[in-house]
Design a protein around this motif. Structure first.
Motif, PDB file in Angstrom:
ATOM      1  N   ASP A  91      -7.690  -9.337 -60.001  1.00 32.91           N
ATOM      2  CA  ASP A  91      -7.823  -8.238 -60.956  1.00 32.91           C
ATOM      3  C   ASP A  91      -8.960  -7.301 -60.558  1.00 32.91           C
ATOM      4  O   ASP A  91      -9.805  -7.633 -59.732  1.00 32.91           O
ATOM      5  CB  ASP A  91      -8.098  -8.786 -62.363  1.00 32.91           C
ATOM      6  N   ARG A  92      -8.990  -6.144 -61.199  1.00 32.25           N
ATOM      7  CA  ARG A  92     -10.069  -5.177 -60.960  1.00 32.25           C
ATOM      8  C   ARG A  92     -11.300  -5.490 -61.809  1.00 32.25           C
ATOM      9  O   ARG A  92     -12.347  -4.884 -61.626  1.00 32.25           O
ATOM     10  CB  ARG A  92      -9.584  -3.757 -61.270  1.00 32.25           C
ATOM     11  N   VAL A  93     -11.145  -6.407 -62.736  1.00 33.65           N
ATOM     12  CA  VAL A  93     -12.254  -6.783 -63.607  1.00 33.65           C
ATOM     13  C   VAL A  93     -12.764  -8.167 -63.217  1.00 33.65           C
ATOM     14  O   VAL A  93     -12.090  -8.919 -62.518  1.00 33.65           O
ATOM     15  CB  VAL A  93     -11.815  -6.786 -65.090  1.00 33.65           C
ATOM     16  N   ARG A  94     -13.947  -8.493 -63.680  1.00 30.67           N
ATOM     17  CA  ARG A  94     -14.523  -9.797 -63.375  1.00 30.67           C
ATOM     18  C   ARG A  94     -14.006 -10.848 -64.352  1.00 30.67           C
ATOM     19  O   ARG A  94     -13.677 -10.544 -65.497  1.00 30.67           O
ATOM     20  CB  ARG A  94     -16.049  -9.724 -63.417  1.00 30.67           C
ATOM     21  N   HIS A  95     -13.949 -12.079 -63.869  1.00 28.24           N
ATOM     22  CA  HIS A  95     -13.497 -13.197 -64.696  1.00 28.24           C
ATOM     23  C   HIS A  95     -14.458 -14.366 -64.551  1.00 28.24           C
ATOM     24  O   HIS A  95     -15.160 -14.495 -63.544  1.00 28.24           O
ATOM     25  CB  HIS A  95     -12.099 -13.678 -64.266  1.00 28.24           C
ATOM     26  N   SER A  96     -14.461 -15.211 -65.553  1.00 28.91           N
ATOM     27  CA  SER A  96     -15.113 -16.511 -65.466  1.00 28.91           C
ATOM     28  C   SER A  96     -14.042 -17.554 -65.781  1.00 28.91           C
ATOM     29  O   SER A  96     -12.941 -17.216 -66.226  1.00 28.91           O
ATOM     30  CB  SER A  96     -16.269 -16.631 -66.459  1.00 28.91           C
ATOM     31  N   ILE A  97     -14.351 -18.820 -65.552  1.00 30.11           N
ATOM     32  CA  ILE A  97     -13.415 -19.908 -65.868  1.00 30.11           C
ATOM     33  C   ILE A  97     -14.203 -21.032 -66.517  1.00 30.11           C
ATOM     34  O   ILE A  97     -15.290 -21.389 -66.046  1.00 30.11           O
ATOM     35  CB  ILE A  97     -12.700 -20.442 -64.614  1.00 30.11           C
TER      36      ILE A  97
END
Length: 203
Positions: A91-97
């Motif tokens: 994605d173009r956005v940041r993610h956490s898990i």
């Protein structure tokens, strides 16, 4: 996010033993449908022979779950116990898990597009995943200790070859399955020519 809970039916059919398979092994075809006979896709099916050797194994698919279009892809992933799963961000956005599941409790900090993080899964069970930034994101990793496992297709079918003949346990898991831990198990007898239909009705 709320899920509708559907009673499920597990139908297990054996296929004739092919000449290319080793003696004493069978092919098993399992279909999962709901109470209305509609196929259930992406249900995890595990077959654990009573004579399971406990040897290490790998599945033919890649142990990876991407983040794409603000969703985990695939939404459910089956991996062998001890596997390391890659989480590429597409994605173009940041993610956490994060996961608070008993089988794996961990948190991966925010990371951006085209970056990948990995996590190992040393214990069997179901791991529910989320993203701290995007609450609607849900993913599931089913960690198994049997090579005779997989997910049902759009017809609700999972097929596997080379299953040892004899007693075995079939475990069915799906996030909408209405039972403790979203899973159900039953005992079956696998033979080279298994024609009897096994049906399990779930509450």
């Amino acid at each position: 996010m709320k899920f509708l809970l559907f009673p499920l039916v597990l139908v297990c059919l054996g296929l004739p033993l092919a000449t290319s398979w080793a003696a004493g092994n069978s092919a098993v075809r399992i279909q999962v449908v709901d109470e209305n006979g509609v196929p259930v896709r992406d249900a995890v099916v595990e077959i654990t022979p009573a004579s399971s050797s406990g040897n290490e194994f790998r599945f033919p698919w890649r142990a990876a779950m991407a983040q794409k279009d603000l969703a985990f892809t695939p939404g459910t992933l089956v991996v062998a116990k001890g596997s390391s799963v890659a989480f590429p961000n597409l994605d173009r956005v940041r993610h956490s898990i994060y996961s608070f599941s008993k089988a794996a409790r961990f948190e991966i900090d925010l990371y951006g597009r085209d970056q990948t993080r990995s996590q190992s899964f040393p214990a069997t069970g179901t791991v529910s995943l989320g993203c701290n930034i995007h609450d609607m994101m849900r993913g599931y990793i089913r960690v198994v200790d049997t090579p005779y496992a997989g997910m049902t297709d759009h017809n609700g079918i999972m097929s596997v070859a080379g299953v040892p003949n004899g007693r075995a346990t079939v475990t069915l898991w799906h996030p909408r399955l209405r039972s403790p831990a979203n899973e159900s198990s039953s005992s079956i007898t696998i033979a080279g020519s298994l024609s009897k239909k096994y049906t399990v009705k779930l509450k």
